[in-house]
Design a protein around this motif. Structure first.
Motif, PDB file in Angstrom:
ATOM      1  N   GLU A  16      -0.668 -19.085  18.883  1.00  0.00           N
ATOM      2  CA  GLU A  16      -0.529 -18.166  18.002  1.00  0.00           C
ATOM      3  C   GLU A  16      -1.242 -16.929  17.860  1.00  0.00           C
ATOM      4  OE1 GLU A  16       0.810 -18.115  13.202  1.00  0.00           O
ATOM      5  OE2 GLU A  16       0.875 -19.604  14.224  1.00  0.00           O
ATOM      6  N   TRP A  17      -2.586 -17.336  18.139  1.00  0.00           N
ATOM      7  CA  TRP A  17      -3.728 -16.379  17.967  1.00  0.00           C
ATOM      8  C   TRP A  17      -4.415 -16.844  19.600  1.00  0.00           C
ATOM      9  CZ3 TRP A  17      -3.095 -19.453  13.632  1.00  0.00           C
ATOM     10  CH2 TRP A  17      -2.529 -18.684  12.461  1.00  0.00           C
ATOM     11  N   PRO A  18      -4.056 -15.764  20.472  1.00  0.00           N
ATOM     12  CA  PRO A  18      -4.714 -16.030  21.610  1.00  0.00           C
ATOM     13  C   PRO A  18      -6.091 -15.645  21.935  1.00  0.00           C
ATOM     14  CG  PRO A  18      -2.683 -14.308  21.786  1.00  0.00           C
ATOM     15  CD  PRO A  18      -3.016 -14.646  20.398  1.00  0.00           C
ATOM     16  N   ILE A  19      -6.749 -16.337  22.806  1.00  0.00           N
ATOM     17  CA  ILE A  19      -8.149 -16.359  22.870  1.00  0.00           C
ATOM     18  C   ILE A  19      -8.602 -15.410  23.877  1.00  0.00           C
ATOM     19  CG2 ILE A  19      -8.500 -18.651  22.136  1.00  0.00           C
ATOM     20  CD1 ILE A  19      -9.043 -19.712  24.819  1.00  0.00           C
ATOM     21  N   ASP A  20      -8.058 -14.630  24.510  1.00  0.00           N
ATOM     22  CA  ASP A  20      -8.246 -13.884  25.680  1.00  0.00           C
ATOM     23  C   ASP A  20      -9.151 -12.750  25.104  1.00  0.00           C
ATOM     24  OD1 ASP A  20      -5.520 -15.061  26.009  1.00  0.00           O
ATOM     25  OD2 ASP A  20      -5.790 -14.100  28.149  1.00  0.00           O
ATOM     26  N   GLY A  21     -10.191 -12.518  25.673  1.00  0.00           N
ATOM     27  CA  GLY A  21     -11.095 -11.442  25.545  1.00  0.00           C
ATOM     28  C   GLY A  21     -12.054 -11.903  24.159  1.00  0.00           C
ATOM     29  N   VAL A  73      -4.277 -26.752  17.184  1.00  0.00           N
ATOM     30  CA  VAL A  73      -5.158 -26.797  18.342  1.00  0.00           C
ATOM     31  C   VAL A  73      -6.322 -25.945  17.937  1.00  0.00           C
ATOM     32  CG1 VAL A  73      -5.354 -26.047  20.746  1.00  0.00           C
ATOM     33  CG2 VAL A  73      -3.106 -26.566  20.100  1.00  0.00           C
ATOM     34  N   SER A  74      -7.413 -26.941  17.735  1.00  0.00           N
ATOM     35  CA  SER A  74      -8.735 -26.412  17.372  1.00  0.00           C
ATOM     36  C   SER A  74      -9.620 -26.264  18.526  1.00  0.00           C
ATOM     37  CB  SER A  74      -9.154 -27.171  16.304  1.00  0.00           C
ATOM     38  OG  SER A  74      -8.581 -26.885  14.944  1.00  0.00           O
ATOM     39  N   LEU A  75     -10.254 -25.217  18.526  1.00  0.00           N
ATOM     40  CA  LEU A  75     -11.520 -25.056  19.733  1.00  0.00           C
ATOM     41  C   LEU A  75     -12.798 -24.872  19.080  1.00  0.00           C
ATOM     42  CD1 LEU A  75      -9.243 -22.644  21.769  1.00  0.00           C
ATOM     43  CD2 LEU A  75      -9.792 -25.094  22.436  1.00  0.00           C
ATOM     44  N   MET A  76     -13.838 -25.655  19.402  1.00  0.00           N
ATOM     45  CA  MET A  76     -15.059 -25.612  18.702  1.00  0.00           C
ATOM     46  C   MET A  76     -15.882 -25.536  19.930  1.00  0.00           C
ATOM     47  SD  MET A  76     -16.872 -25.429  16.239  1.00  0.00           S
ATOM     48  CE  MET A  76     -15.710 -25.676  14.792  1.00  0.00           C
ATOM     49  N   PRO A  77     -16.640 -24.435  19.874  1.00  0.00           N
ATOM     50  CA  PRO A  77     -17.785 -24.086  21.120  1.00  0.00           C
ATOM     51  C   PRO A  77     -19.149 -24.692  20.643  1.00  0.00           C
ATOM     52  CG  PRO A  77     -17.727 -22.080  19.732  1.00  0.00           C
ATOM     53  CD  PRO A  77     -16.553 -23.144  19.236  1.00  0.00           C
ATOM     54  N   LEU A  78     -19.674 -25.199  21.875  1.00  0.00           N
ATOM     55  CA  LEU A  78     -20.886 -25.922  21.724  1.00  0.00           C
ATOM     56  C   LEU A  78     -22.040 -25.078  22.333  1.00  0.00           C
ATOM     57  CD1 LEU A  78     -20.089 -29.650  22.418  1.00  0.00           C
ATOM     58  CD2 LEU A  78     -20.253 -28.555  20.344  1.00  0.00           C
ATOM     59  N   ASN A 122      -5.942 -23.066  15.075  1.00  0.00           N
ATOM     60  CA  ASN A 122      -5.016 -22.326  15.695  1.00  0.00           C
ATOM     61  C   ASN A 122      -3.647 -23.284  15.937  1.00  0.00           C
ATOM     62  OD1 ASN A 122      -3.769 -20.356  17.221  1.00  0.00           O
ATOM     63  ND2 ASN A 122      -5.660 -19.850  18.360  1.00  0.00           N
ATOM     64  N   ARG A 123      -2.539 -22.590  16.182  1.00  0.00           N
ATOM     65  CA  ARG A 123      -1.392 -23.259  16.380  1.00  0.00           C
ATOM     66  C   ARG A 123      -0.443 -23.062  17.567  1.00  0.00           C
ATOM     67  NH1 ARG A 123      -1.168 -22.031  10.537  1.00  0.00           N
ATOM     68  NH2 ARG A 123       0.100 -20.142  11.063  1.00  0.00           N
ATOM     69  N   ALA A 124      -0.083 -23.988  18.083  1.00  0.00           N
ATOM     70  CA  ALA A 124       0.870 -23.724  19.214  1.00  0.00           C
ATOM     71  C   ALA A 124       2.030 -23.459  18.983  1.00  0.00           C
ATOM     72  CB  ALA A 124       0.942 -25.264  19.885  1.00  0.00           C
ATOM     73  N   LEU A 125       2.345 -22.385  19.892  1.00  0.00           N
ATOM     74  CA  LEU A 125       3.844 -21.960  20.308  1.00  0.00           C
ATOM     75  C   LEU A 125       4.945 -22.971  20.864  1.00  0.00           C
ATOM     76  CD1 LEU A 125       3.122 -18.039  20.116  1.00  0.00           C
ATOM     77  CD2 LEU A 125       3.475 -19.560  17.886  1.00  0.00           C
ATOM     78  N   GLY A 126       4.446 -23.874  21.465  1.00  0.00           N
ATOM     79  CA  GLY A 126       4.868 -24.726  22.633  1.00  0.00           C
ATOM     80  C   GLY A 126       3.950 -25.406  23.353  1.00  0.00           C
ATOM     81  N   PRO A 127       4.085 -25.694  24.515  1.00  0.00           N
ATOM     82  CA  PRO A 127       3.137 -26.194  25.584  1.00  0.00           C
ATOM     83  C   PRO A 127       2.164 -25.148  25.786  1.00  0.00           C
ATOM     84  CG  PRO A 127       5.228 -26.915  26.379  1.00  0.00           C
ATOM     85  CD  PRO A 127       5.407 -25.796  25.363  1.00  0.00           C
ATOM     86  N   VAL A 128       0.659 -25.266  25.433  1.00  0.00           N
ATOM     87  CA  VAL A 128      -0.156 -24.636  25.463  1.00  0.00           C
ATOM     88  C   VAL A 128      -1.262 -24.447  26.627  1.00  0.00           C
ATOM     89  CG1 VAL A 128      -2.549 -23.767  24.572  1.00  0.00           C
ATOM     90  CG2 VAL A 128      -0.756 -24.395  22.985  1.00  0.00           C
ATOM     91  N   ALA A 129      -1.145 -23.356  27.493  1.00  0.00           N
ATOM     92  CA  ALA A 129      -1.985 -23.335  28.713  1.00  0.00           C
ATOM     93  C   ALA A 129      -3.315 -22.735  28.383  1.00  0.00           C
ATOM     94  CB  ALA A 129      -1.315 -22.495  29.771  1.00  0.00           C
ATOM     95  N   LEU A 130      -4.493 -23.339  28.693  1.00  0.00           N
ATOM     96  CA  LEU A 130      -5.917 -22.937  28.604  1.00  0.00           C
ATOM     97  C   LEU A 130      -6.572 -22.820  30.075  1.00  0.00           C
ATOM     98  CD1 LEU A 130      -7.005 -25.277  25.467  1.00  0.00           C
ATOM     99  CD2 LEU A 130      -6.367 -22.973  25.382  1.00  0.00           C
ATOM    100  N   GLU A 131      -7.455 -21.950  30.021  1.00  0.00           N
ATOM    101  CA  GLU A 131      -8.586 -21.923  31.090  1.00  0.00           C
ATOM    102  C   GLU A 131      -9.715 -21.406  30.271  1.00  0.00           C
ATOM    103  OE1 GLU A 131      -7.396 -18.802  34.000  1.00  0.00           O
ATOM    104  OE2 GLU A 131      -5.376 -19.578  34.300  1.00  0.00           O
ATOM    105  N   MET A 132     -10.807 -22.303  30.670  1.00  0.00           N
ATOM    106  CA  MET A 132     -12.137 -22.153  30.068  1.00  0.00           C
ATOM    107  C   MET A 132     -13.030 -21.692  31.093  1.00  0.00           C
ATOM    108  SD  MET A 132     -11.161 -22.522  26.936  1.00  0.00           S
ATOM    109  CE  MET A 132     -12.873 -22.160  26.501  1.00  0.00           C
ATOM    110  N   ASP A 133     -13.913 -20.815  30.869  1.00  0.00           N
ATOM    111  CA  ASP A 133     -14.823 -20.285  31.871  1.00  0.00           C
ATOM    112  C   ASP A 133     -16.114 -21.117  31.989  1.00  0.00           C
ATOM    113  OD1 ASP A 133     -13.239 -18.148  32.787  1.00  0.00           O
ATOM    114  OD2 ASP A 133     -14.052 -17.087  30.763  1.00  0.00           O
ATOM    115  N   GLY A 134     -16.326 -22.339  30.950  1.00  0.00           N
ATOM    116  CA  GLY A 134     -17.584 -23.078  31.382  1.00  0.00           C
ATOM    117  C   GLY A 134     -17.158 -24.421  30.245  1.00  0.00           C
TER     118      GLY A 134
END
Length: 231
Positions: free
Chosen positions: A170-175, A154-159, A188-200
């Motif tokens: 595996e590596w939480p993004i909180d904070g 699971v890769s996250l790339m900010p624009l 990043n890697r999933a440990l199962g179904p991944v839940a994400l919340e984004m602020d923008g």
């Protein structure tokens, strides 16, 4: 862009073909989920070569061969003459559908691919999944539970600068503060179904290609959270 500018309207997902790289099975995989097909300019040649009927061709027509356009009914060819936007931009903004599956917008020229990613962030109110050779790319919605399994990348790339929260990464993004030129979230890697919340509406989400169908189903749920149009 107003509702009167829409050229194609469908209550089901729509497949959008571009002129970039297309890999074996791409078109069939998209059409199985989104049977209405639209071409962005030179994507029309790809559609004709694959024997796919087009509901519309949208673009400035500076790259679609004249002999290709001649084989498409004139009422389905919609020229948008301005040069301030890409053909992907022109087409995506003129499709009114709950989801667009983009084929032929990754690979090939890197500048076209980066421009497509920019369009995803420019129009966060228009859910769109881009299909690549091994991955899918979309703008992360406000909240989503991904159909990932343990070990999936699971890769996250900010624009733009953006923050969020996660569960079962595996590596939480909180904070964490993500930003271009700063922290990114690749591999990043999933440990199962991944839940994400984004602020923008500023984070690209890159997932394994095999997740396209279950992810599309998730995005089509009536309770799915979506971003509003940018002001």
């Amino acid at each position: 862009m107003t509702t009167s500018d829409h050229i194609v309207r469908d209550h089901k997902p729509v497949t959008l073909l571009g002129g970039g790289e297309v890999f074996e099975g791409d078109i069939g995989a998209a059409l199985a989920l989104a049977p209405t097909c639209v071409a962005a300019d030179s994507g029309a040649a790809l559609a004709l070569a694959a024997g796919v009927e087009l509901a519309a061709v949208i673009g400035d027509f500076d790259s679609a061969p004249a002999e290709v356009l001649a084989r498409i009914p004139s009422e389905r060819c919609h020229r948008v003459a301005e040069q301030e936007s890409t053909d992907f931009d022109k087409a995506l903004t003129r499709i009114d559908a709950p989801l667009v599956l983009g084929v032929g917008f990754t690979g090939a020229r890197l500048d076209h691919q980066l421009a497509a990613f920019n369009t995803l962030a420019t129009y966060p109110d228009r859910p769109c999944i881009l299909l690549g050779a091994h991955e899918i790319v979309l703008l992360a919605p406000p909240r989503i539970t991904l159909p990932t399994g343990a070990g999936d990348v699971v890769s996250l790339m900010p624009l733009a600068p953006v923050t969020g929260r996660s569960r079962r990464l595996e590596w939480p993004i909180d904070g964490l503060d993500f930003a271009p030129g700063g922290r990114v979230g690749t591999s990043n890697r999933a440990l199962g179904p991944v839940a994400l919340e984004m602020d923008g509406p500023d984070m690209l989400l890159i997932l394994p290609r095999r997740l396209m169908a279950p992810l599309a189903a998730q995005l089509l749920r009536p309770d799915h959270a979506q971003w509003p149009a940018r002001a």
